[in-house]
Design a protein around this motif. Structure first.
Motif: not given
Length: 389
Positions: A370-372, A374-375, A367-368
């Protein structure tokens, strides 16, 4: 855009059984060295390497199931796909390398002291293994956390998939049959040539115990294993084209046939069996099981097996470092690794560690990442970020 297709929970549970087969294979060879079970059981335990072919076909099937209808055919979609695959596989892969580092470095030191030239080859793994490139050279494939060689093969599959999906996703039923036959034939070409030429001079008795350079290249090189992956994609295309449910009798026949082949594996040529002889059986199993609503599918999709299946990737990558560490502890304690309690402790500990790793390391790290990403920004959302099985 995330895939709207339902998850194939039965295949998730089945994945745990295949991983357990690999673990049993390593325990059988690394703990019960010099002993042999009864013939049928010996065949089942001695054929754990076949489950790697299972995983290669399954990987193609799951990616095809999730992506063939909307292939990642743009730069943004391909980038999203590759980031998602990296987030899925690399955190636990890196943990496995860290856990196995003491054993690898000790082996490197000992090898260097005896034969510096071999030690230099062994040291190449320091560079290529973190980059998921170790399977391209025979002497580095299993040097550092041996189970990880298949992830280097998978990394090649992931790199190729966006370019394969757009073409294979257009095939009709007749073209699929022809393509599957050609692909399966291609998977048998290299092992058949090996048996005919015998470049490592095995005398026609090639087995998992032979480590000649040509044998290692045959077993581990990503190009030699690519047909198994493509066969899985073709099976997914066939599955998506047809809606009818599977018949329990057909599923039972495929399951019994696969088990019988594994039980009698000692009578089958090792190069063929290792490199995809049963790939069509696995492809048929995935299709039939994914359509089934019978008792077998319900058991495999049950919550306990679903959790174990989700944690099976961690079990696959961590069980060998844990096994080596556990054998070292038992040696210091003066205990036999073949005792029932020692084997039971290893199994329970490995499974428990895999579940813990899945919950506390794999999912948060995925999750980290993919979130990073995405941001940091892509304007186009990813297609089917998490293949589900």
């Amino acid at each position: 855009m995330v895939s709207s297709l339902p998850p194939l929970h039965a295949l998730t549970g089945l994945r745990f059984l295949a991983t357990a087969h690999v673990v049993a294979y390593h325990v059988y060879h690394l703990v019960f060295t010099g002993t042999e079970a009864q013939q049928g059981l010996h065949g089942l335990l001695d054929s754990g390497y076949v489950s790697l072919s299972f995983f290669f076909v399954l990987s193609g099937f799951i990616l095809g199931y999730n992506y063939l209808e909307r292939p990642p055919d743009s730069y943004a979609a391909r980038k999203a796909f590759w980031v998602a695959r990296f987030a899925r596989v690399y955190p636990v892969y890196a943990l496995g390398l860290a856990l196995d580092a003491p054993a690898y470095l000790k082996g490197l030191r000992d090898t260097w002291a005896v034969d510096p030239s071999r030690g230099l080859q062994h040291a190449e793994a320091l560079v290529v293994t973190p980059l998921l490139l170790q399977s391209w050279t025979p002497w580095t494939a299993m040097a550092w956390n041996g189970s990880g060689w298949s992830l280097a093969v998978e990394a090649f599959f992931y790199a190729a998939f966006p370019f394969l999906a757009g073409r294979l996703g257009l095939l009709g039923p007749k073209a699929l049959v022809v393509g599957a036959a050609v692909t399966y034939g291609a998977s048998m070409v290299f092992p058949a040539l090996y048996m005919v030429v015998d470049p490592d001079h095995t005398g026609g008795t090639a087995s998992a115990y032979h480590s000649g350079p040509w044998m290692l290249a045959l077993r581990f090189n990503p190009l030699a294993r690519l047909p198994e992956f493509i066969l899985g994609i073709l099976a997914a295309r066939f599955f998506l084209l047809r809606e009818q449910r599977s018949r329990p009798v057909m599923l039972a026949v495929v399951c019994v046939g696969a088990i019988a082949a594994l039980a009698g594996s000692t009578a089958l040529p090792f190069p063929l069996l290792h490199n995809g002889l049963l790939a069509p059986v696995f492809a048929a199993l995935f299709i039939l099981l994914s359509r089934s609503q019978g008792a077998v599918a319900r058991v495999l999709a049950s919550r306990p097996l679903l959790l174990l299946g989700e944690a099976s990737y961690a079990l696959f990558l961590l069980h060998m470092p844990v096994l080596f560490a556990w054998k070292s502890v038992l040696k210091r304690l003066g205990e036999s690794p073949m005792s029932a309690w020692a084997v039971a402790a290893f199994v329970v500990g490995s499974v428990g560690l895999s579940v813990l790793t899945h919950v506390r390391v794999e999912k948060p790290a995925r999750a980290w990442i993919r979130d990073r990403w995405t941001r940091r920004g892509t304007e186009q959302p990813a297609v089917g970020l998490q293949p589900r099985a």
